[in-house]
Scaffold this motif. Structure first.
Motif, PDB file in Angstrom:
ATOM      1  N   PHE A  10      61.292  60.188  46.266  1.00 37.43           N
ATOM      2  CA  PHE A  10      60.346  59.085  46.070  1.00 37.43           C
ATOM      3  C   PHE A  10      60.981  57.966  45.236  1.00 37.43           C
ATOM      4  O   PHE A  10      60.852  56.786  45.553  1.00 37.43           O
ATOM      5  CB  PHE A  10      59.087  59.587  45.355  1.00 37.43           C
ATOM      6  CG  PHE A  10      58.255  60.545  46.160  1.00 37.43           C
ATOM      7  CD1 PHE A  10      58.455  60.711  47.516  1.00 37.43           C
ATOM      8  CD2 PHE A  10      57.270  61.301  45.547  1.00 37.43           C
ATOM      9  CE1 PHE A  10      57.686  61.607  48.263  1.00 37.43           C
ATOM     10  CE2 PHE A  10      56.496  62.190  46.267  1.00 37.43           C
ATOM     11  CZ  PHE A  10      56.708  62.342  47.633  1.00 37.43           C
ATOM     12  N   PHE A  11      61.667  58.356  44.161  1.00 33.56           N
ATOM     13  CA  PHE A  11      62.273  57.360  43.278  1.00 33.56           C
ATOM     14  C   PHE A  11      63.342  56.561  44.013  1.00 33.56           C
ATOM     15  O   PHE A  11      63.419  55.330  43.890  1.00 33.56           O
ATOM     16  CB  PHE A  11      62.866  58.043  42.044  1.00 33.56           C
ATOM     17  CG  PHE A  11      63.690  57.121  41.183  1.00 33.56           C
ATOM     18  CD1 PHE A  11      63.130  55.985  40.617  1.00 33.56           C
ATOM     19  CD2 PHE A  11      65.034  57.386  40.953  1.00 33.56           C
ATOM     20  CE1 PHE A  11      63.899  55.124  39.836  1.00 33.56           C
ATOM     21  CE2 PHE A  11      65.794  56.532  40.173  1.00 33.56           C
ATOM     22  CZ  PHE A  11      65.217  55.403  39.615  1.00 33.56           C
ATOM     23  N   ALA A  23      57.791  52.258  49.926  1.00 33.15           N
ATOM     24  CA  ALA A  23      58.379  53.577  49.682  1.00 33.15           C
ATOM     25  C   ALA A  23      57.441  54.682  50.145  1.00 33.15           C
ATOM     26  O   ALA A  23      57.876  55.690  50.722  1.00 33.15           O
ATOM     27  CB  ALA A  23      58.694  53.733  48.199  1.00 33.15           C
ATOM     28  N   ALA A  24      56.145  54.511  49.883  1.00 33.74           N
ATOM     29  CA  ALA A  24      55.166  55.519  50.306  1.00 33.74           C
ATOM     30  C   ALA A  24      55.131  55.640  51.822  1.00 33.74           C
ATOM     31  O   ALA A  24      55.067  56.745  52.379  1.00 33.74           O
ATOM     32  CB  ALA A  24      53.785  55.156  49.763  1.00 33.74           C
ATOM     33  N   GLN A  25      55.190  54.506  52.501  1.00 40.28           N
ATOM     34  CA  GLN A  25      55.205  54.514  53.966  1.00 40.28           C
ATOM     35  C   GLN A  25      56.459  55.205  54.482  1.00 40.28           C
ATOM     36  O   GLN A  25      56.408  55.991  55.431  1.00 40.28           O
ATOM     37  CB  GLN A  25      55.122  53.085  54.491  1.00 40.28           C
ATOM     38  CG  GLN A  25      55.035  52.986  56.008  1.00 40.28           C
ATOM     39  CD  GLN A  25      54.887  51.555  56.476  1.00 40.28           C
ATOM     40  OE1 GLN A  25      55.139  50.617  55.722  1.00 40.28           O
ATOM     41  NE2 GLN A  25      54.473  51.364  57.711  1.00 40.28           N
ATOM     42  N   ARG A  26      57.591  54.928  53.859  1.00 40.38           N
ATOM     43  CA  ARG A  26      58.852  55.539  54.269  1.00 40.38           C
ATOM     44  C   ARG A  26      58.831  57.058  54.089  1.00 40.38           C
ATOM     45  O   ARG A  26      59.396  57.792  54.904  1.00 40.38           O
ATOM     46  CB  ARG A  26      59.986  54.915  53.463  1.00 40.38           C
ATOM     47  CG  ARG A  26      61.327  55.587  53.603  1.00 40.38           C
ATOM     48  CD  ARG A  26      62.403  54.726  52.963  1.00 40.38           C
ATOM     49  NE  ARG A  26      63.430  55.504  52.314  1.00 40.38           N
ATOM     50  CZ  ARG A  26      64.489  55.008  51.704  1.00 40.38           C
ATOM     51  NH1 ARG A  26      64.665  53.705  51.660  1.00 40.38           N
ATOM     52  NH2 ARG A  26      65.380  55.780  51.120  1.00 40.38           N
ATOM     53  N   ASN A  28      56.087  58.913  54.021  1.00 41.23           N
ATOM     54  CA  ASN A  28      54.912  59.485  54.685  1.00 41.23           C
ATOM     55  C   ASN A  28      53.926  60.132  53.717  1.00 41.23           C
ATOM     56  O   ASN A  28      53.419  61.234  53.953  1.00 41.23           O
ATOM     57  CB  ASN A  28      55.342  60.515  55.748  1.00 41.23           C
ATOM     58  CG  ASN A  28      56.155  59.893  56.861  1.00 41.23           C
ATOM     59  OD1 ASN A  28      55.792  58.853  57.396  1.00 41.23           O
ATOM     60  ND2 ASN A  28      57.265  60.520  57.201  1.00 41.23           N
ATOM     61  N   ILE A  29      53.645  59.447  52.604  1.00 47.34           N
ATOM     62  CA  ILE A  29      52.609  59.902  51.683  1.00 47.34           C
ATOM     63  C   ILE A  29      51.770  58.698  51.278  1.00 47.34           C
ATOM     64  O   ILE A  29      52.127  57.551  51.560  1.00 47.34           O
ATOM     65  CB  ILE A  29      53.204  60.572  50.420  1.00 47.34           C
ATOM     66  CG1 ILE A  29      53.992  59.544  49.591  1.00 47.34           C
ATOM     67  CG2 ILE A  29      54.068  61.769  50.765  1.00 47.34           C
ATOM     68  CD1 ILE A  29      54.276  60.029  48.182  1.00 47.34           C
ATOM     69  N   SER A  30      50.664  58.955  50.598  1.00 45.75           N
ATOM     70  CA  SER A  30      49.814  57.861  50.158  1.00 45.75           C
ATOM     71  C   SER A  30      50.436  57.151  48.961  1.00 45.75           C
ATOM     72  O   SER A  30      51.229  57.737  48.212  1.00 45.75           O
ATOM     73  CB  SER A  30      48.418  58.379  49.781  1.00 45.75           C
ATOM     74  OG  SER A  30      48.492  59.170  48.610  1.00 45.75           O
ATOM     75  N   GLN A  31      50.058  55.894  48.778  1.00 51.38           N
ATOM     76  CA  GLN A  31      50.593  55.115  47.664  1.00 51.38           C
ATOM     77  C   GLN A  31      50.180  55.717  46.325  1.00 51.38           C
ATOM     78  O   GLN A  31      50.969  55.765  45.382  1.00 51.38           O
ATOM     79  CB  GLN A  31      50.107  53.664  47.770  1.00 51.38           C
ATOM     80  CG  GLN A  31      50.741  52.732  46.753  1.00 51.38           C
ATOM     81  CD  GLN A  31      50.408  51.279  47.029  1.00 51.38           C
ATOM     82  OE1 GLN A  31      50.116  50.903  48.167  1.00 51.38           O
ATOM     83  NE2 GLN A  31      50.437  50.461  46.003  1.00 51.38           N
ATOM     84  N   SER A  32      48.952  56.205  46.254  1.00 49.66           N
ATOM     85  CA  SER A  32      48.471  56.791  44.999  1.00 49.66           C
ATOM     86  C   SER A  32      49.228  58.065  44.654  1.00 49.66           C
ATOM     87  O   SER A  32      49.567  58.310  43.492  1.00 49.66           O
ATOM     88  CB  SER A  32      46.970  57.070  45.095  1.00 49.66           C
ATOM     89  OG  SER A  32      46.685  57.975  46.159  1.00 49.66           O
ATOM     90  N   SER A  33      49.516  58.887  45.680  1.00 52.40           N
ATOM     91  CA  SER A  33      50.265  60.127  45.434  1.00 52.40           C
ATOM     92  C   SER A  33      51.679  59.826  44.946  1.00 52.40           C
ATOM     93  O   SER A  33      52.199  60.505  44.057  1.00 52.40           O
ATOM     94  CB  SER A  33      50.324  60.970  46.713  1.00 52.40           C
ATOM     95  OG  SER A  33      49.036  61.397  47.095  1.00 52.40           O
ATOM     96  N   MET A  34      52.298  58.794  45.536  1.00 56.51           N
ATOM     97  CA  MET A  34      53.647  58.432  45.097  1.00 56.51           C
ATOM     98  C   MET A  34      53.621  57.917  43.665  1.00 56.51           C
ATOM     99  O   MET A  34      54.489  58.270  42.852  1.00 56.51           O
ATOM    100  CB  MET A  34      54.251  57.378  46.019  1.00 56.51           C
ATOM    101  CG  MET A  34      55.574  56.819  45.509  1.00 56.51           C
ATOM    102  SD  MET A  34      56.571  56.019  46.765  1.00 56.51           S
ATOM    103  CE  MET A  34      57.242  57.430  47.653  1.00 56.51           C
ATOM    104  N   THR A  35      52.640  57.102  43.324  1.00 55.05           N
ATOM    105  CA  THR A  35      52.543  56.560  41.970  1.00 55.05           C
ATOM    106  C   THR A  35      52.399  57.677  40.942  1.00 55.05           C
ATOM    107  O   THR A  35      53.069  57.680  39.905  1.00 55.05           O
ATOM    108  CB  THR A  35      51.344  55.603  41.867  1.00 55.05           C
ATOM    109  OG1 THR A  35      51.529  54.517  42.777  1.00 55.05           O
ATOM    110  CG2 THR A  35      51.209  55.055  40.451  1.00 55.05           C
ATOM    111  N   ILE A  36      51.533  58.649  41.240  1.00 57.16           N
ATOM    112  CA  ILE A  36      51.324  59.779  40.325  1.00 57.16           C
ATOM    113  C   ILE A  36      52.609  60.588  40.169  1.00 57.16           C
ATOM    114  O   ILE A  36      52.991  60.975  39.059  1.00 57.16           O
ATOM    115  CB  ILE A  36      50.170  60.680  40.826  1.00 57.16           C
ATOM    116  CG1 ILE A  36      48.841  59.921  40.732  1.00 57.16           C
ATOM    117  CG2 ILE A  36      50.116  61.985  40.032  1.00 57.16           C
ATOM    118  CD1 ILE A  36      47.696  60.641  41.404  1.00 57.16           C
ATOM    119  N   SER A  37      53.301  60.822  41.281  1.00 59.55           N
ATOM    120  CA  SER A  37      54.540  61.600  41.238  1.00 59.55           C
ATOM    121  C   SER A  37      55.591  60.895  40.391  1.00 59.55           C
ATOM    122  O   SER A  37      56.289  61.525  39.585  1.00 59.55           O
ATOM    123  CB  SER A  37      55.065  61.823  42.654  1.00 59.55           C
ATOM    124  OG  SER A  37      56.277  62.551  42.636  1.00 59.55           O
TER     125      SER A  37
END
Length: 303
Positions: A10-11, A23-26, A28-37
């Motif tokens: 993700f980073f 990055a989230a689209q690339r 394949n996860i939600s934007q909120s999930s990527m932000t939390i991670s």
């Protein structure tokens, strides 16, 4: 607590795209999930990896340093996975591959080593030439396929291309260059600096295209066919250049540091591709070799 490979993926995606949403689209996860991670990753590391601005995110000094380590970790993991899958196969015979000098320097050593391990009975004969020479060799059928920077040339309609990888173009500069003080770097900013123009494999035409798109002209201090000269001068703070991640190395020959920064404008990626004659059927050896190289240099995300 330790971080996960997924968090590193993700980073790296955020660093390369410059935006959480992209990055989230690339990945394949939600934007909120990527932000939390990513927030959890920062907690584990105990420091900020990036800051937000109007057009996306910008890596902190620590973030840029950690990015190099993250890439090394992911590369090592992928190498281990490749090694587990690279048991010798029965593919045999001879393949004639045309390459340019950039491909010879930055791609072929690792490809040859991996191919020798995977296909020990397959003989690969390499021919180095420029793009025009390789295109003639393809049409004359003196080579089976060619590896080249396909984004830098307009090839004949008789040639078909399979993209193998895309590499982002960024600004290369020294760690102490004045542009390092800017949070966002634009092409207009770069025109105020001494520019080092690499003159090989279609780089000049590509540079003319993206500079012309924004109606700007760089202040060219040196135009050279030597990428090592460009690298050394950048590391000494004697100029900057826009080049791709494909040929990036963090050090000059003299051991001086080179860093990369994103540019605010959209700059076309460099594409490396495999080229062959469009109306000629590929042999099983050639098809499997191209597929192997593609999976090696741009593996599907599975981590």
């Amino acid at each position: 607590m330790s971080f996960s490979l997924r968090q590193l993926e993700f980073f790296i995606a955020v660093a390369e795209t410059g935006k959480i949403s992209s990055a989230a689209q690339r990945c394949n996860i939600s934007q909120s999930s990527m932000t939390i991670s990513l927030q959890n990753l920062e907690k584990i590391l105990g420091t900020k990896l990036y800051t937000r601005h109007a057009k996306g995110v910008r890596l902190t000094d620590f973030g840029r340093s950690f990015l190099e380590h993250a890439r090394q970790i992911m590369d090592s993991v992928q190498t281990a996975l490749n090694s587990a899958n690279q048991q010798p196969q029965a593919l045999a015979g001879e393949i004639r591959i045309g390459i340019t000098d950039t491909i010879a320097a930055y791609l072929m050593p690792n490809v040859l080593q991996a191919m020798d391990q995977r296909f020990p009975a397959l003989s690969m004969i390499l021919f180095e030439n420029n793009q025009q020479g390789l295109e003639k060799a393809l049409l004359a059928e003196t080579i089976d396929f060619a590896l080249m920077l396909t984004s830098n040339y307009k090839l004949s309609s008789a040639i078909r291309v399979t993209p193998l990888l895309h590499s982002k173009r960024k600004l290369w500069l020294s760690p102490h260059h004045p542009l390092q003080k800017k949070e966002i770097i634009s092409l207009a900013d770069i025109t105020e600096q001494d520019y080092l123009l690499l003159d090989m494999e279609g780089h000049v035409a590509t540079a003319d295209m993206f500079w012309g798109q924004y109606q700007l002209t760089p202040n060219i201090k040196l135009q050279t066919k030597s990428i090592e000269a460009v690298r050394s001068m950048i590391a000494l703070g004697l100029g900057v250049s826009i080049l791709s991640d494909f040929s990036y190395r963090p050090w000059s020959l003299e051991g001086n540091r080179i860093i990369r920064r994103d540019i605010s404008e959209q700059i076309p990626d460099l594409e490396v591709g495999a080229a062959w004659v469009a109306d000629k059927a590929l042999s099983p050896q050639v098809k499997e070799t191209i597929d192997f190289i593609k999976n090696m240099v741009d593996p599907p995300s599975s981590l």
